[in-house]
Design a protein around this motif. Structure first.
Motif, PDB file in Angstrom:
ATOM      1  N   VAL A 195       0.841  -1.202   0.000  1.00 16.10           N
ATOM      2  CA  VAL A 195       0.000   0.000   0.000  1.00 16.10           C
ATOM      3  C   VAL A 195       0.873   1.249   0.000  1.00 16.10           C
ATOM      4  O   VAL A 195       0.582   2.232  -0.695  1.00 16.10           O
ATOM      5  N   GLN A 210     -11.404   4.639  -0.682  1.00 12.51           N
ATOM      6  CA  GLN A 210     -10.302   3.790  -1.133  1.00 12.51           C
ATOM      7  C   GLN A 210      -9.272   3.596  -0.026  1.00 12.51           C
ATOM      8  O   GLN A 210      -8.749   2.489   0.170  1.00 12.51           O
ATOM      9  N   CYS A 211      -8.996   4.661   0.712  1.00 16.29           N
ATOM     10  CA  CYS A 211      -8.040   4.556   1.818  1.00 16.29           C
ATOM     11  C   CYS A 211      -8.589   3.689   2.946  1.00 16.29           C
ATOM     12  O   CYS A 211      -7.829   2.993   3.629  1.00 16.29           O
ATOM     13  N   MET A 214      -8.004   0.153   1.849  1.00 15.24           N
ATOM     14  CA  MET A 214      -6.591  -0.221   1.923  1.00 15.24           C
ATOM     15  C   MET A 214      -6.094  -0.346   3.353  1.00 15.24           C
ATOM     16  O   MET A 214      -4.978  -0.817   3.584  1.00 15.24           O
TER      17      MET A 214
END
Length: 321
Positions: A195, A210-211, A214
């Motif tokens: 990542v 999205q973060c 992840m």
């Protein structure tokens, strides 16, 4: 540490009474939470030298207070939570001071770059190491654009809460650099090296969702709900607060961050900066000009055109070159 040990009363009062320049503080006595806001009106909200000095002084006072504040009523309460946020609407922080960096690089001013780099990791280390206090849980609240060193600063917390409109990006590779103030150290520990590579070497803009996927962000809420989300987390966490804090300490022991690691990486950053070519610096200049159009100086706000390259356009053009 007890509230009045070792002559700490002045620092307990100073935390709420002192003017920290680009840092504004308030204390929520009900939840025993110290809110520290980046407060940078009429300027680019970046990690400038003055802000670093302000943050260093503020963090030092938190440590010297023993983790307590003295209210106007003279009641002394512990700081159970330290929240790091920004008072700039739509932005947490836009990263390093590009104008000063470009000038120092063009002048081959190693001493200035090293001084800026060392102060940066000193500030990062203060918060990352929990101000050398045992009872403080750290939270970062992100409510907009978070770029470069701004991400590194936010990652010093145990919990990251972001509003849905927030966007995260490391633009450094566009001008042939890497983030040097903890990006790899923090992201690899929290979300894994893959990542970290994806975010740092990809030069992409990532949404809060999205973060979250992840593993970089812990909680995502709707726009405008960030402060309430922090309060809700603290309320929900209250019954397991000691266990949660112990878990953070255990994770830090399993994969400990050291000051020497931060120092070694920032030395790589300095050497990287001094090897940049004029082409790289021109890209950095364009990023700075795009930031300046978003946050014009007061004397220029009414006289200069606000049209021109946006940060997103500069990024896209750099990719295509």
């Amino acid at each position: 540490m007890k509230p009045f040990e070792q002559g700490l009363v002045n620092y307990q009062h100073r935390l709420l009474a002192h003017d920290y320049g680009q840092v504004f503080c308030r204390f929520d006595a009900t939840q025993q939470t110290l809110w520290s806001y980046l407060h940078q009106p009429e300027r680019i909200p970046c990690i400038n030298h003055e802000l670093l000095l302000n943050l260093h002084a503020h963090h030092e006072d938190i440590q010297r207070s023993g983790g307590y504040v003295q209210l106007e009523s003279e009641e002394v309460l512990p700081i159970r939570y330290s929240v790091f946020a920004s008072a700039t609407p739509g932005y947490f922080n836009m990263g390093g001071d590009l104008q000063k960096m470009a000038t120092a690089i063009r002048n081959k001013d190693r001493a200035q770059l090293q001084a800026y780099a060392k102060l940066s990791i000193d500030v990062v280390a203060q918060r990352a190491f929990r101000f050398n206090l045992d009872h403080v849980t750290k939270i970062s609240l992100l409510q907009g654009e978070v770029l470069g060193a701004g991400i590194e600063a936010a990652m010093t917390s145990d919990v990251l809460i972001a509003e849905r409109q927030s966007v995260f990006c490391f633009p450094e590779l566009f001008f042939n650099m890497i983030p040097g103030m903890g990006a790899y150290s923090f992201i690899a520990r929290k979300a894994g090296m893959a990542v970290a590579d994806k975010m740092i070497l990809g030069c992409e803009r990532f949404t809060a969702e999205q973060c979250l996927e992840m593993g970089l962000i812990d909680i995502v809420v709707d726009e405008g709900q960030g402060e309430q989300a922090v309060k809700d987390f603290i309320q929900k966490n209250s019954k397991q607060a000691e266990g949660f804090l112990s878990a953070q300490k255990a994770k830090a022991r399993v994969n400990p961050l050291t000051y020497s690691e931060l120092e070694d990486i920032v030395n790589v950053w300095v050497e990287n900066a001094l090897r940049l070519k004029e082409r790289d610096l021109k890209v950095m200049d364009r990023f700075y000009r795009a930031q300046s159009r978003l946050f014009p100086a007061p004397e220029a706000a009414n006289s200069e055109s606000q049209h021109g390259e946006t940060i997103e356009l500069v990024q896209q053009q750099a990719v295509n070159q």
